[in-house]
Design a protein around this motif. Structure first.
Motif, mmCIF file in Angstrom:
data_model
loop_
_atom_site.group_PDB
_atom_site.id
_atom_site.type_symbol
_atom_site.label_atom_id
_atom_site.label_comp_id
_atom_site.label_asym_id
_atom_site.label_seq_id
_atom_site.Cartn_x
_atom_site.Cartn_y
_atom_site.Cartn_z
ATOM 1 N N GLY A 93 -25.583 -12.501 1.094
ATOM 2 C CA GLY A 93 -26.846 -13.226 1.188
ATOM 3 C C GLY A 93 -26.900 -14.188 2.364
ATOM 4 N N GLY A 94 -25.747 -14.756 2.712
ATOM 5 C CA GLY A 94 -25.709 -15.704 3.817
ATOM 6 C C GLY A 94 -25.625 -15.060 5.187
ATOM 7 N N LEU A 95 -24.816 -14.033 5.322
ATOM 8 C CA LEU A 95 -24.605 -13.419 6.637
ATOM 9 C C LEU A 95 -25.347 -12.101 6.828
ATOM 10 N N GLY A 96 -25.711 -11.439 5.739
ATOM 11 C CA GLY A 96 -26.397 -10.150 5.837
ATOM 12 C C GLY A 96 -27.683 -10.192 6.647
ATOM 13 N N PRO A 97 -28.601 -11.128 6.372
ATOM 14 C CA PRO A 97 -29.837 -11.177 7.156
ATOM 15 C C PRO A 97 -29.595 -11.413 8.653
ATOM 16 N N ARG A 98 -28.625 -12.223 8.987
ATOM 17 C CA ARG A 98 -28.297 -12.476 10.399
ATOM 18 C C ARG A 98 -27.796 -11.204 11.082
ATOM 19 N N ILE A 99 -26.966 -10.447 10.387
ATOM 20 C CA ILE A 99 -26.429 -9.210 10.963
ATOM 21 C C ILE A 99 -27.528 -8.173 11.124
ATOM 22 N N VAL A 100 -28.416 -8.059 10.146
ATOM 23 C CA VAL A 100 -29.552 -7.138 10.268
ATOM 24 C C VAL A 100 -30.425 -7.544 11.448
ATOM 25 N N MET A 102 -29.479 -9.175 14.130
ATOM 26 C CA MET A 102 -28.763 -8.889 15.381
ATOM 27 C C MET A 102 -28.808 -7.401 15.708
ATOM 28 N N PHE A 103 -28.719 -6.542 14.705
ATOM 29 C CA PHE A 103 -28.857 -5.108 14.946
ATOM 30 C C PHE A 103 -30.244 -4.779 15.474
ATOM 31 N N ALA A 104 -31.268 -5.394 14.885
ATOM 32 C CA ALA A 104 -32.648 -5.124 15.297
ATOM 33 C C ALA A 104 -32.891 -5.586 16.731
ATOM 34 N N THR A 105 -32.409 -6.761 17.091
ATOM 35 C CA THR A 105 -32.626 -7.243 18.451
ATOM 36 C C THR A 105 -31.786 -6.473 19.462
ATOM 37 N N ALA A 106 -30.611 -6.036 19.096
ATOM 38 C CA ALA A 106 -29.784 -5.236 20.004
ATOM 39 C C ALA A 106 -30.451 -3.900 20.269
ATOM 40 N N ARG A 107 -31.074 -3.332 19.297
ATOM 41 C CA ARG A 107 -31.764 -2.048 19.448
ATOM 42 C C ARG A 107 -32.958 -2.187 20.381
ATOM 43 N N ARG A 108 -33.672 -3.293 20.294
ATOM 44 C CA ARG A 108 -34.841 -3.503 21.155
ATOM 45 C C ARG A 108 -34.454 -3.799 22.593
#
Length: 117
Positions: A93-100, A102-108
């Protein structure tokens, strides 16, 4: 009797919580590698990436405890399973949203030519 069930429940619950912990740990450790450096916590908080390494290793440890504790038959452990569930909830709950994110911004940010077709 919190989070206690039959053998099928134990296997499914251990697999699910183990997979969630692994989903947090693997990207953190991957981004810790020198060739793939991305800071999860930011340069001001974790300039040497030590906190990121620690949380990545902690996520791997939680994967092992969640997965193997449920897969290895043992007696009733009154406080262990609820504690593992609470720690996993905090970690994911604490780190999952941040990792998601970061994946989304890296893809863009990747150039169009580098994206998979």
């Amino acid at each position: 009797m919190f989070l206690e069930g039959d053998r099928g429940f134990d296997l499914i619950w251990g697999s699910a919580t183990g997979a969630l912990s692994l989903a947090v740990a693997v990207p953190m450790l991957w981004w810790w590698l020198p060739k793939h450096r991305r800071s999860v916590f930011g340069a001001a908080i974790d300039p040497a990436y030590r906190l990121q390494l620690a949380y990545g290793l902690f996520g791997m440890a939680m994967f092992g405890t969640n997965f193997f504790c449920r897969f290895i038959p043992h007696g009733f452990l009154e406080y262990v399973h609820p504690t593992f569930a609470f720690i996993t909830l905090l970690l994911v709950g604490g780190l999952g949203p941040r990792i998601v994110y970061m994946f989304a911004t890296a893809r863009r940010r990747r150039p169009q030519s580098m994206r998979a077709a």
